[in-house]
Design a protein around this motif. Structure first.
Motif: not given
Length: 818
Positions: A607-611, A622-625, A629-638
């Protein structure tokens, strides 16, 4: 009644034959009454002996069960101290309840001082062992004080156990001796009763002899007096004195009156009187001849009576036992008495050559059995007819006699209805030879013996079939119970008794209400199970009915199905089949846990990855945001990858497909790195590593060992949500390297400890449900420890924390090369 008595008395006074018939009837009545009393006494002896034996057997059975229960408890205590498995501890307390129940069952049977002393010793030892020694030793063991456990054993624990085991053995031997003594007393009483019966027969014979003497006085003496008077009358004529028997109303009185009438008319018809006198003398001679014949018939009757008594003893001996050896012994003993033989032997042709002998030495018996098919017995096997031989005795049979002696041997076959030889009988005597009549009599007795042996054979075959059926029935994995139309328990196999704690014969014939109450008391839902039994036994359903129930104490799930039994169109009972479906229920539970865990644990990161992915696709950021988000997707994928890896690891480990790289590994650096990683994620926990040994090397896979300790340390942090100390202790114990991971967190409930290492198992309470997890971490820990030749255990107290201990075999110390 008075008139009848008067007529009977007049009949006795007027008739000698009526008197003797009455006396004979009295003797016969006495014999019949004595025989009936003898049989009743014999039956009373048998019943009292069987009751005493049954009581002793019940004592002996309970003693053996008590010995087995104590021995099982001793081994369970030692097993618990050796392996630390809680199941041994639970088994100890189960055996405690079993022993307590056995002691209660033995109390009503304690009829002797020895029984009471044994019960008192057993109860004292029970209290001392289960209420003093075992709790103290278990408490010392559970707090890790093995020295205190050893001191408890050295200070009397082991000695007390050994002393009590010897006490049980002595009491068991005493019961066996009582059973033997009871059997000896029973045999003695039988011999006394038989002697009394023989004495009764002897008394009757004496009475018969007295009857003969009475007959001689009542008939012979008056006739002799008549003869003397007649002789005097012949010599003196009218001067002769005639004996006075006029007062007698029997035949003698009538004869006396008749003779007097004859004397009065003797002068008128002297010639006729002389003729009558000669006729009277002839009648007297005839009476004397009849008396002699009567004496001979009486002697023959006595011989026949003795022969019948011996025959009855033979038949009774064959009917009193179902043991072939005892029956054969009784047959040969009574047969030697009937045939007047000094020695004899009977051999059953049953493949085992079961035999019994009378008057023969063991060496003679073995010689006879070895030559069974080579001597005269071979002729008996061919002709199947009895025959007698005369032979000269060899030196070893003469004893102290130095002159030639001869023996007369009678060989008798015992034929079955199919004309097969069931047994061979050989009788020997040193006097007169066996006559053809005796040989025929022996063959006739052989027919009775054949019937007895056939009954024994049928009994042995039926007993063998019964034991086979019972063995098959008791080895079934299901518990089977058969009840009749009233619900009375008629049959229960061994598995059923084992599951529900039924005694070997305590449930046989138990009424419906009683066994239903005992079974339902073991179930969690007593009422539903009781309704099921009511419907199955007394309901109108004619088809199979099934239900599942759970046992209270054993955490066992059972499935029971009931089916009516018919004989033709009539129902005669109901059969219940109980099956242990605990594993099946556990599999169903694990499936439910798997679905629940997968749906919850995998859905959250997805759900986190999809959202986050949807935000990145649909909104300008923004690039920082975007990077965040990409880092959060990466952590959820891990996280998702770790969950899937846990599933795959458990599957590979259970299937035996997990690969390991074996090498010397030092555990301390691995643990320190894991601690450093966990410190970064929390600021409310304190960590410490205590190394109490220099030997920290084992042989294993470093990556898998890292996974093992990472799971333990991460669980310690995760289940300590309020913070606290996390301590890792490395030490050496009994040749093993041990690692303790201790926390001060929520702890584990006692009822959950046996299941903590099962797949998908999660403690079911709100505090832990808020903490995520798949329930696979401890399963992976257990599998990795097992693969490294070690084991993992846990000690926990709810709300005070838990301590997980992992034990590994130490790696061999490399030898230094000089």
């Amino acid at each position: 009644m008075r008139y009848c008595m008067k007529q009977m008395v007049m009949s006795f006074r007027r008739s000698l034959s009526a008197r003797f018939v009455f006396l004979m009837v009295v003797c016969a009545g006495v014999f019949l009454v004595g025989s009936a009393l003898f049989l009743m006494y014999q039956q009373s002896l048998v019943r009292s002996f069987e009751a005493a034996q049954q009581k002793l057997e019940q004592k002996e059975m309970l003693t053996r069960q008590l010995d087995r229960a104590f021995t099982q408890a001793f081994f369970d205590v030692r097993g618990y101290f050796a392996f630390g498995r809680p199941v041994f501890k639970e088994s100890v307390f189960q055996q405690q309840e079993t022993i307590d129940q056995l002691l209660k069952e033995m109390e009503p049977l304690a009829s002797l001082p020895e029984d009471e002393r044994f019960l008192r010793d057993a109860r004292d030892f029970f209290i001392r062992y289960f209420e003093q020694l075992v709790p103290k030793a278990v408490e010392a063991f559970e707090r890790g004080d093995r020295r205190d456990v050893a001191l408890i054993a050295e200070n009397g624990g082991t000695a007390a156990v050994q002393s009590f085991q010897k006490r049980v053995a002595r009491y068991h031997d005493a019961l066996i001796d009582q059973m033997k003594q009871e059997y000896v007393r029973f045999k003695q009483k039988q011999q006394y009763s038989q002697a009394a019966f023989i004495a009764l027969i002897a008394i009757l014979l004496v009475l018969l002899q007295r009857l003969l003497r009475l007959a001689a006085r009542q008939i012979g003496r008056p006739l002799q007096q008549f003869a003397v008077a007649a002789e005097q009358f012949a010599k003196q004529g009218e001067g002769a004195e005639w004996p006075a028997f006029d007062e007698r109303e029997d035949e003698i009185g009538k004869l006396s009156k008749a003779f007097k009438m004859m004397m009065e008319s003797i002068h008128e018809k002297e010639g006729h009187l002389l003729a009558q006198n000669e006729e009277l003398l002839a009648q007297q001679e005839e009476l004397e001849a009849q008396q002699s014949e009567l004496e001979q018939a009486l002697a023959m009757a006595e011989r026949r009576e003795q022969e019948l008594a011996r025959r009855n003893a033979l038949i009774k001996g064959m009917a009193q036992s179902l043991d072939k050896k005892e029956v054969l012994t009784s047959i040969i003993d009574h047969l030697c008495a009937i045939m007047k033989a000094e020695r004899g032997i009977i051999v059953a042709m049953d493949g085992e050559q079961t035999y019994a002998s009378f008057g023969l030495s063991a060496m003679s018996v073995q010689r006879f059995l070895q030559q069974l098919y080579n001597g005269l017995e071979h002729r008996l096997l061919e002709t199947k007819r009895a025959f007698a031989v005369r032979r000269e005795l060899p030196m070893f049979e003469r004893g102290y006699h130095d002159r030639p002696l001869h023996s007369h041997d009678l060989f008798v076959p015992v034929l079955s209805p199919d004309d097969d030889i069931e047994a061979i009988i050989v009788l020997s005597r040193f006097g007169a030879a066996f006559t053809d009549e005796e040989a025929a009599e022996a063959e006739q007795l052989g027919k009775h013996i054949s019937i007895s042996l056939q009954k024994l054979t049928l009994y042995e075959e039926a007993e063998k079939d019964r034991r086979l059926t019972e063995e098959i029935f008791n080895h079934l994995h299901e518990g089977i119970q058969l009840v009749d139309l009233q619900g009375t328990n008629r049959l229960m196999n061994g598995r059923m008794k084992e599951w529900f704690g039924a005694a070997d014969d305590g449930w046989d014939g138990m009424p419906y209400a009683k066994w239903k109450q005992q079974l339902c008391a073991l179930a969690v839902d007593e009422r539903t199970l009781g309704d099921f039994f009511d419907q199955a036994v007394f309901g109108s359903a004619d088809q199979l009915s099934v239900m599942m129930y759970e046992l209270k104490e054993k955490r066992v799930v059972m499935e029971v199905y009931a089916a009516p039994l018919y004989r033709g169109e009539a129902k005669f009972g109901t059969i219940f089949v109980h099956r242990d479906v605990t594993k099946q229920a556990e599999v169903d539970r694990m499936k439910s846990e798997l679905v629940s865990t997968v749906s919850h644990e995998l859905r959250t990161p997805l759900a986190g990855i999809l959202g986050l992915a949807e935000l990145l696709l649909n909104k300008p950021l923004a690039p920082e945001r975007q990077r965040k988000y990409v880092n959060a997707i990466y952590q959820e994928a891990e996280r998702l990858t770790a969950l899937i890896n846990d599933f795959l690891d458990v599957q590979r480990m259970e299937a035996g497909r997990q690969t390991y790289r074996w090498e010397p590994v030092d555990l301390v650096p691995i643990i320190e790195k894991i601690i450093d990683a966990e410190k970064m994620g929390t600021d409310i926990h304190t960590f410490s590593v205590l190394v109490e040994t220099k030997r920290t090397m084992i042989r294993g896979d470093s990556e898998r060992l890292r996974q093992l300790f990472a799971n333990l340390v991460h669980n310690a942090v995760k289940y300590s949500p309020d913070g606290g100390a996390i301590e890792v202790r490395v030490y050496e114990q009994k040749g093993c390297l041990c690692v303790d991971v201790r926390d001060e967190g929520l702890g584990i409930p006692a009822e959950a400890l046996p299941h903590i290492f099962e797949k998908f198992f999660r403690v079911d309470n709100s505090d832990r449900r808020r903490i995520g997890g798949t329930g696979l971490g401890l399963t992976i820990v257990k599998e990795i420890a097992k693969a490294h030749g070690g084991e993992v255990t846990v000690v926990s107290e709810e709300k005070k924390g838990s301590t997980f201990t992992v034990q590994f075999p130490l790696a061999p110390v490399p030898q230094e090369v000089n």
